[in-house]
Design an enzyme around this catalytic site. Structure first.
Site, short mmCIF file in Angstrom:
data_model
loop_
_atom_site.label_atom_id
_atom_site.label_comp_id
_atom_site.label_asym_id
_atom_site.label_seq_id
_atom_site.Cartn_x
_atom_site.Cartn_y
_atom_site.Cartn_z
N CYS A 149 -5.96 1.68 -2.49
CA CYS A 149 -5.13 2.87 -2.71
C CYS A 149 -4.36 2.83 -4.02
CB CYS A 149 -4.16 3.07 -1.53
SG CYS A 149 -2.87 1.81 -1.40
N CYS A 186 -2.83 5.01 2.68
CA CYS A 186 -3.96 4.11 2.45
C CYS A 186 -4.93 4.11 3.64
CB CYS A 186 -3.45 2.69 2.21
SG CYS A 186 -4.78 1.56 1.73
N CYS A 210 -2.60 -3.02 -3.51
CA CYS A 210 -3.87 -2.82 -2.82
C CYS A 210 -4.91 -2.32 -3.82
CB CYS A 210 -3.66 -1.80 -1.71
SG CYS A 210 -5.16 -1.26 -0.87
N CYS A 254 0.82 -1.22 0.00
CA CYS A 254 0.00 0.00 0.00
C CYS A 254 0.85 1.26 0.00
CB CYS A 254 -0.86 0.05 1.26
SG CYS A 254 -2.04 -1.29 1.44
#
Length: 76
Positions: free
Chosen positions: A66, A36, A63, A32
């Site tokens: 994000c 995030c 992810c 991430c």
């Protein structure tokens, strides 16, 4: 940037860290951006990488929330 500073950026969900590094969670296999909004991982399960390519080379996937493998300016 040392790991303590990177963890601090993750804990604060700091947008200034976006583009400077990503963090990966060993238990989920996901990486991430520091900003995030997902649930924060335990520190002992986190690894830091300089960029998305390094995280993917280490076996992590981006992810879906994000989208750390896209430039920050393309996010809405």
């Amino acid at each position: 940037m040392d790991e303590d500073a990177m963890w601090s950026a993750v804990a604060r969900r700091d947008r200034d860290g976006d583009g400077r590094f990503v963090y990966a969670v060993r238990t989920t296999g996901v990486y991430c951006r520091p900003s995030c909004p997902s649930r924060r991982a335990k520190r002992e399960n986190v690894a830091f990488h300089p960029d998305a390519a390094a995280a993917e080379a280490a076996g992590f996937r981006p992810c879906k929330r994000c989208r750390p493998n896209t430039p920050p300016s393309t996010l809405t």
